[in-house]
Write a protein that holds these residues in place. Structure first.
Motif, short mmCIF file in Angstrom:
data_model
loop_
_atom_site.label_atom_id
_atom_site.label_comp_id
_atom_site.label_asym_id
_atom_site.label_seq_id
_atom_site.Cartn_x
_atom_site.Cartn_y
_atom_site.Cartn_z
N VAL A 153 0.83 -1.21 0.00
CA VAL A 153 0.00 0.00 0.00
C VAL A 153 0.87 1.26 0.00
CG1 VAL A 153 -1.60 1.36 1.40
CG2 VAL A 153 -2.03 -1.07 1.02
N LEU A 154 1.94 1.23 0.79
CA LEU A 154 2.80 2.41 0.90
C LEU A 154 3.76 2.55 -0.28
CD1 LEU A 154 3.76 2.51 4.69
CD2 LEU A 154 2.05 3.87 3.50
N PHE A 155 4.32 1.45 -0.71
CA PHE A 155 5.40 1.54 -1.70
C PHE A 155 5.01 1.05 -3.09
CE2 PHE A 155 7.77 0.62 2.40
CZ PHE A 155 7.94 1.96 2.69
N GLY A 156 3.86 0.40 -3.20
CA GLY A 156 3.46 -0.13 -4.49
C GLY A 156 2.59 0.84 -5.27
N GLY A 157 2.50 0.63 -6.53
CA GLY A 157 1.62 1.45 -7.38
C GLY A 157 0.54 0.58 -7.98
N ARG A 158 -0.16 1.11 -8.93
CA ARG A 158 -1.23 0.35 -9.59
C ARG A 158 -0.68 -0.91 -10.25
NH1 ARG A 158 -6.88 1.62 -9.18
NH2 ARG A 158 -6.88 3.61 -8.12
N ASP A 159 0.57 -0.84 -10.73
CA ASP A 159 1.15 -1.99 -11.39
C ASP A 159 1.36 -3.16 -10.42
OD1 ASP A 159 3.05 -0.39 -10.10
OD2 ASP A 159 4.68 -1.29 -11.24
N GLN A 160 1.36 -2.86 -9.11
CA GLN A 160 1.51 -3.91 -8.12
C GLN A 160 0.16 -4.28 -7.48
OE1 GLN A 160 4.87 -1.96 -5.91
NE2 GLN A 160 5.83 -3.97 -6.18
N LYS A 161 -0.90 -3.77 -8.08
CA LYS A 161 -2.27 -4.15 -7.70
C LYS A 161 -2.55 -3.89 -6.22
CE LYS A 161 -2.52 -7.68 -11.31
NZ LYS A 161 -2.76 -9.10 -11.62
N ILE A 162 -2.27 -2.68 -5.76
CA ILE A 162 -2.57 -2.38 -4.37
C ILE A 162 -4.07 -2.32 -4.12
CG2 ILE A 162 -0.41 -1.14 -4.03
CD1 ILE A 162 -1.94 1.47 -4.19
N SER A 220 7.24 10.59 3.80
CA SER A 220 6.17 11.00 4.71
C SER A 220 4.82 10.54 4.17
CB SER A 220 6.18 12.52 4.89
OG SER A 220 5.27 12.92 5.88
N TYR A 221 4.22 9.52 4.81
CA TYR A 221 2.99 8.90 4.33
C TYR A 221 1.80 9.20 5.25
CZ TYR A 221 5.79 6.02 1.15
OH TYR A 221 6.64 5.60 0.16
N PHE A 222 0.63 9.31 4.62
CA PHE A 222 -0.63 9.47 5.34
C PHE A 222 -1.66 8.58 4.66
CE2 PHE A 222 1.88 13.21 5.95
CZ PHE A 222 1.69 13.57 7.27
N ILE A 223 -2.24 7.66 5.43
CA ILE A 223 -3.26 6.77 4.90
C ILE A 223 -4.61 7.38 5.22
CG2 ILE A 223 -4.06 4.38 4.75
CD1 ILE A 223 -1.04 4.84 4.20
N ILE A 224 -5.26 7.94 4.23
CA ILE A 224 -6.56 8.59 4.44
C ILE A 224 -7.67 7.55 4.32
CG2 ILE A 224 -8.18 10.30 3.53
CD1 ILE A 224 -5.77 11.93 2.61
N ARG A 225 -8.44 7.42 5.40
CA ARG A 225 -9.55 6.47 5.40
C ARG A 225 -10.85 7.25 5.52
NH1 ARG A 225 -9.85 1.77 9.87
NH2 ARG A 225 -9.58 3.62 11.22
N LEU A 226 -11.74 7.06 4.56
CA LEU A 226 -13.03 7.75 4.58
C LEU A 226 -13.99 7.02 5.49
CD1 LEU A 226 -13.43 8.51 0.74
CD2 LEU A 226 -12.29 9.87 2.51
#
Length: 407
Positions: free
Chosen positions: A301-310, A400-406
């Motif tokens: 989730v933090l380091f992968g992109g769409r190509d890694q199917k997060i 610097s990461y922020f996981i935004i959860r709705l």
């Protein structure tokens, strides 16, 4: 953790392991390896720490046994002895100072106490050493004596800085009788009683860097202090010079498997095969199989992109992966959906103002799901939230990461 691994090996070999929690000696503090006196803990703080440590110890051996069952061929876990956590306040609670001096003190020589390295180094320092800390070795010695006579404990394990305290215990066992009927003891002389000390070198990297609180790189067993993701990331960053040693110290993998992965790593070091194996093994040892899944989820989730199917991860899987993680930020859906990225950055606490976020975006330093956004006015669409449309990964700069959860 290095010492706990040693005790785990004894446990898996069929011996009775007795982790000792110093809820009495914790009020004093061990001077070993210290240049200054430890800060005294209040009773409430000490009680809280002791309860947490005892819980962590039980969980470590429970998960360690489960981990071993999946690694050690033929291990019959049901036949292993139950882990018995001991608290040394149980035998100090009814003892007074006169009783302690009349027994333990009578069989201890001050010359031997002063000669111990931990004491000599403090005596030579400007601060010196208090009588409280000077007497600590007597208490640890009596701990071993008590467990020897009442719990049949024959071996004490500790870090190499504990050598003096451990040998103080073996000497006390040889000299001090349990009671008047203990005819195997001749006061002041060695006896037939056998007690042993085993020390394990303090962990350091190939560069000489030590591990621990003072070095700022401690790994805690409590997932609230060091999450499965952080454990995984710590070990996946292990240097090539240390990874083989750590695989032998912190895992139960056969030496043949370690040699195999090191050979694979030597052929393609850029793939970090040895480090990834180490990270998975240690994370499973400490946090179980579920912890490994959480660590891998958080990593992608933090380091992968769409190509890694997060987007493959569900909202609950992501929430579990970042449980107790300060990077997880909850925002009301009504306040976040349709907002520009600059506004989301301010709401999440990633930026102090929209203008700061805009400058970051223009400089290529603002990311959504690890893809740089063109400017601060960019708006993430509903299809650009993962975790069933409820999670967005906002990043400023490189780390610097922020996981935004709705919500």
């Amino acid at each position: 953790m290095v010492t706990l691994m040693g005790l785990l090996h004894f446990h898996l070999a069929g011996h009775q392991a007795i982790p000792l929690v110093g809820n009495a000696t914790g009020m004093i503090g061990d001077p070993s390896g210290r240049s200054t006196e430890r800060v005294a803990l209040g009773r409430d703080t000490l009680a809280k720490n002791v309860a947490a440590i005892e819980k962590q110890l039980k969980r470590f051996f429970e998960r360690g046994t489960q981990y071993a069952a999946r690694r050690v061929v033929g291990l019959e876990t049901e036949k292993l002895a139950k882990i018995e956590v001991a608290r040394n306040a149980d035998w100090y609670r009814d003892m007074n100072i006169l009783g302690f001096l009349g027994t333990v003190g009578r069989y201890t020589r001050v010359g031997a106490m002063v000669a111990r390295d931990s004491v000599k180094s403090r005596l030579a320092s400007a601060q010196g050493i208090s009588f409280t800390e000077f007497s600590y070795q007597l208490l640890q010695a009596y701990d071993f004596w008590y467990l020897y006579h009442h719990r049949n404990c024959r071996v004490q394990i500790g870090g190499s800085d504990q050598w003096g305290n451990i040998t103080a215990g073996t000497e006390l066992i040889h000299k001090m009788p349990r009671d008047d009927t203990d005819t195997g003891v001749v006061s002041g002389q060695a006896t037939s009683h056998e007690a042993f000390g085993l020390t394990i070198p303090l962990l350091a990297t190939a560069s000489g860097e030590k591990f621990g609180k003072s070095a700022g790189n401690a790994i805690w067993l409590d997932e609230r202090k060091t999450s499965p993701f952080d454990v995984y990331q710590f070990f996946v960053k292990t240097s090539d010079a240390d990874v083989a040693k750590f695989l032998k110290m912190f895992t139960l993998l056969p030496l043949e498997r370690i040699a195999q992965v090191m050979e694979e790593h030597g052929r393609a070091p850029e793939k970090f095969a040895a480090q990834k194996l180490l990270a998975e093994e240690v994370t499973e040892l400490i946090h179980g199989e579920a912890g490994v899944l959480q660590a891998k989820c958080a990593t992608q989730v933090l380091f992968g992109g769409r190509d890694q199917k997060i987007e493959q991860f569900s909202a609950s899987e992501i929430a579990d992966a970042f449980a107790n993680d300060r990077r997880m930020v909850d925002l009301p859906r009504a306040d976040a959906v349709g907002k520009q990225i600059a506004e989301l950055a301010v709401l999440a606490g990633a930026c102090s103002s929209k203008s700061q976020a805009t400058r970051l975006a223009r400089g290529g330093g603002l990311y959504w799901n690890n893809t740089a956004v063109p400017d601060g006015k960019w708006v993430p669409g509903s299809d650009q939230f993962i975790g069933e449309g409820t999670i967005g990964v906002l990043r400023t700069g490189k780390t610097s990461y922020f996981i935004i959860r709705l919500k």
